[in-house]
Design a protein around this motif. Structure first.
Motif, PDB file in Angstrom:
ATOM      1  N   ASP A   1      25.956  62.790  97.526  1.00  0.00           N
ATOM      2  CA  ASP A   1      24.544  62.652  97.169  1.00  0.00           C
ATOM      3  C   ASP A   1      24.347  62.536  95.658  1.00  0.00           C
ATOM      4  N   GLY A   2      25.444  62.357  94.922  1.00  0.00           N
ATOM      5  CA  GLY A   2      25.355  62.240  93.472  1.00  0.00           C
ATOM      6  C   GLY A   2      25.107  60.809  93.027  1.00  0.00           C
ATOM      7  N   GLU A   3      24.554  60.659  91.844  1.00  0.00           N
ATOM      8  CA  GLU A   3      24.241  59.329  91.318  1.00  0.00           C
ATOM      9  C   GLU A   3      25.494  58.501  91.061  1.00  0.00           C
ATOM     10  N   GLU A   4      26.622  59.153  90.822  1.00  0.00           N
ATOM     11  CA  GLU A   4      27.854  58.434  90.507  1.00  0.00           C
ATOM     12  C   GLU A   4      28.796  58.335  91.702  1.00  0.00           C
ATOM     13  N   PHE A   5      28.274  58.606  92.894  1.00  0.00           N
ATOM     14  CA  PHE A   5      29.114  58.525  94.095  1.00  0.00           C
ATOM     15  C   PHE A   5      29.704  57.130  94.243  1.00  0.00           C
ATOM     16  N   ASP A   6      30.986  57.093  94.585  1.00  0.00           N
ATOM     17  CA  ASP A   6      31.713  55.834  94.717  1.00  0.00           C
ATOM     18  C   ASP A   6      32.439  55.846  96.064  1.00  0.00           C
ATOM     19  N   GLU A   7      32.077  54.927  96.945  1.00  0.00           N
ATOM     20  CA  GLU A   7      32.692  54.888  98.277  1.00  0.00           C
ATOM     21  C   GLU A   7      34.194  54.624  98.204  1.00  0.00           C
ATOM     22  N   ASP A   8      34.618  53.846  97.227  1.00  0.00           N
ATOM     23  CA  ASP A   8      36.048  53.573  97.086  1.00  0.00           C
ATOM     24  C   ASP A   8      36.814  54.856  96.762  1.00  0.00           C
ATOM     25  N   GLU A   9      36.225  55.703  95.923  1.00  0.00           N
ATOM     26  CA  GLU A   9      36.876  56.972  95.595  1.00  0.00           C
ATOM     27  C   GLU A   9      36.992  57.850  96.837  1.00  0.00           C
ATOM     28  N   LEU A  10      35.928  57.905  97.621  1.00  0.00           N
ATOM     29  CA  LEU A  10      35.967  58.711  98.841  1.00  0.00           C
ATOM     30  C   LEU A  10      37.028  58.180  99.796  1.00  0.00           C
ATOM     31  N   ARG A  11      37.115  56.876  99.912  1.00  0.00           N
ATOM     32  CA  ARG A  11      38.113  56.282 100.792  1.00  0.00           C
ATOM     33  C   ARG A  11      39.528  56.638 100.321  1.00  0.00           C
ATOM     34  N   GLN A  12      39.743  56.582  99.011  1.00  0.00           N
ATOM     35  CA  GLN A  12      41.055  56.952  98.470  1.00  0.00           C
ATOM     36  C   GLN A  12      41.382  58.414  98.772  1.00  0.00           C
ATOM     37  N   ALA A  13      40.390  59.277  98.595  1.00  0.00           N
ATOM     38  CA  ALA A  13      40.619  60.701  98.844  1.00  0.00           C
ATOM     39  C   ALA A  13      40.937  60.959 100.311  1.00  0.00           C
ATOM     40  N   LYS A  14      40.243  60.265 101.200  1.00  0.00           N
ATOM     41  CA  LYS A  14      40.473  60.458 102.632  1.00  0.00           C
ATOM     42  C   LYS A  14      41.839  59.941 103.067  1.00  0.00           C
ATOM     43  N   GLN A  15      42.376  59.002 102.306  1.00  0.00           N
ATOM     44  CA  GLN A  15      43.684  58.447 102.650  1.00  0.00           C
ATOM     45  C   GLN A  15      44.837  59.363 102.243  1.00  0.00           C
ATOM     46  N   GLN A  16      44.531  60.383 101.447  1.00  0.00           N
ATOM     47  CA  GLN A  16      45.575  61.314 101.022  1.00  0.00           C
ATOM     48  C   GLN A  16      46.038  62.158 102.209  1.00  0.00           C
ATOM     49  N   ASP A  17      47.331  62.203 102.428  1.00  0.00           N
ATOM     50  CA  ASP A  17      47.881  63.098 103.441  1.00  0.00           C
ATOM     51  C   ASP A  17      47.895  64.522 102.894  1.00  0.00           C
ATOM     52  N   GLU A  18      47.961  65.489 103.816  1.00  0.00           N
ATOM     53  CA  GLU A  18      47.951  66.885 103.392  1.00  0.00           C
ATOM     54  C   GLU A  18      49.220  67.283 102.656  1.00  0.00           C
ATOM     55  N   ASP A  19      50.258  66.442 102.737  1.00  0.00           N
ATOM     56  CA  ASP A  19      51.482  66.732 101.993  1.00  0.00           C
ATOM     57  C   ASP A  19      51.730  65.715 100.883  1.00  0.00           C
ATOM     58  N   ASP A  20      50.709  64.916 100.569  1.00  0.00           N
ATOM     59  CA  ASP A  20      50.830  63.938  99.487  1.00  0.00           C
ATOM     60  C   ASP A  20      50.910  64.673  98.153  1.00  0.00           C
ATOM     61  N   GLU A  21      51.856  64.297  97.318  1.00  0.00           N
ATOM     62  CA  GLU A  21      52.050  64.982  96.040  1.00  0.00           C
ATOM     63  C   GLU A  21      50.816  64.901  95.146  1.00  0.00           C
ATOM     64  N   ALA A  22      50.042  63.830  95.261  1.00  0.00           N
ATOM     65  CA  ALA A  22      48.888  63.625  94.384  1.00  0.00           C
ATOM     66  C   ALA A  22      47.577  64.090  95.016  1.00  0.00           C
ATOM     67  N   ARG A  23      47.664  64.954  96.018  1.00  0.00           N
ATOM     68  CA  ARG A  23      46.450  65.370  96.736  1.00  0.00           C
ATOM     69  C   ARG A  23      45.601  66.370  95.959  1.00  0.00           C
ATOM     70  N   GLY A  24      46.114  66.880  94.833  1.00  0.00           N
ATOM     71  CA  GLY A  24      45.415  67.957  94.140  1.00  0.00           C
ATOM     72  C   GLY A  24      45.724  69.272  94.832  1.00  0.00           C
ATOM     73  N   GLY A  25      44.726  70.148  94.888  1.00  0.00           N
ATOM     74  CA  GLY A  25      44.939  71.425  95.554  1.00  0.00           C
ATOM     75  C   GLY A  25      45.863  72.361  94.800  1.00  0.00           C
ATOM     76  N   LEU A  26      45.951  72.196  93.483  1.00  0.00           N
ATOM     77  CA  LEU A  26      46.779  73.106  92.694  1.00  0.00           C
ATOM     78  C   LEU A  26      46.032  74.413  92.448  1.00  0.00           C
ATOM     79  N   VAL A  27      46.744  75.507  92.564  1.00  0.00           N
ATOM     80  CA  VAL A  27      46.214  76.818  92.191  1.00  0.00           C
ATOM     81  C   VAL A  27      47.019  77.249  90.970  1.00  0.00           C
ATOM     82  N   LEU A  28      46.437  77.026  89.808  1.00  0.00           N
ATOM     83  CA  LEU A  28      47.135  77.237  88.541  1.00  0.00           C
ATOM     84  C   LEU A  28      46.983  78.687  88.100  1.00  0.00           C
TER      85      LEU A  28
END
Length: 212
Positions: free
Chosen positions: A88-115
């Protein structure tokens, strides 16, 4: 690369319970309808020693002089680089959402770091979706550090830093106010309560971005 899980910084004066919180969070959180644990605890102090990301060892303080460039270069590929914008943000980008959804739960670039580290201002702002600063009464902290066998000078320095709120000030000066939260880590039930709050925040973060 767009991450599908938020990166969370858990910081605080030594002895406030960072590793305990980080470990429990990484081993407890699961996405809906999944038994996986996609968050990754990064014990930064251990990583620095293991990978040799330091230039010197300071005997007086029993600590390493960290090579921050090496540390950041090592972690950058794991961060997911960019967080998707809320739907619902002004800068929402459908391509970004699609990229994020394509990340597997074991993908190295998925984020989810607890630093998990005693300092936080080294991390680029774009990495951190939530910065948790753990706080503890200085008398309780003193006892914890004594049990760790810290030298008196190091106990005094950390105790003074906690009283003055040094880590909290660093967090507030390094990241947007809405990304920083202070949580008390003092009583026996604080860890579980804090971790549950963080998990609820993760669900809300992912729901706001159409990932749950």
């Amino acid at each position: 690369m767009v991450r599908s899980y938020p990166n969370i910084v858990i910081t605080g004066t030594p002895g406030t319970g960072k590793s305990t919180h980080s470990s429990l969070l990484a081993s407890t959180y699961s996405p809906p309808s999944s038994s996986s644990h996609p968050l990754r605890q990064i014990d930064v102090g251990a990583l620095v020693k293991q990978e040799g990301f330091y230039t010197d060892y300071l005997e007086e303080w029993q600590s390493y002089e960290v090579n921050e460039d090496q540390l950041l270069d090592h972690l950058e590929p794991l961060t997911g680089t960019k967080a998707p914008e809320p739907i619902d943000g002004e800068e929402f980008d459908e391509d970004e959402l699609r990229q994020a959804k394509q990340q597997d739960e074991d993908d190295e670039a998925r984020g989810g770091l607890v630093l998990d580290w005693h300092t936080c201002d080294v991390w680029p702002e774009r990495w951190a979706d939530l910065v948790v600063v753990l706080r503890c009464d200085h008398s309780v902290l003193w006892e914890r550090l004594e049990k760790r066998g810290y030298p008196l000078k190091k106990i005094q320095e950390n105790n003074e830093a906690e009283i003055m709120g040094v880590v909290a000030d660093d967090a507030r000066s390094s990241y947007p106010a809405e990304a920083v939260v202070e949580l008390t880590s003092q009583e026996s039930g604080d860890v579980e309560e804090n971790v549950e709050r963080i998990i609820q925040w993760i669900h809300a973060w992912r729901q706001a971005r159409g990932l749950e």
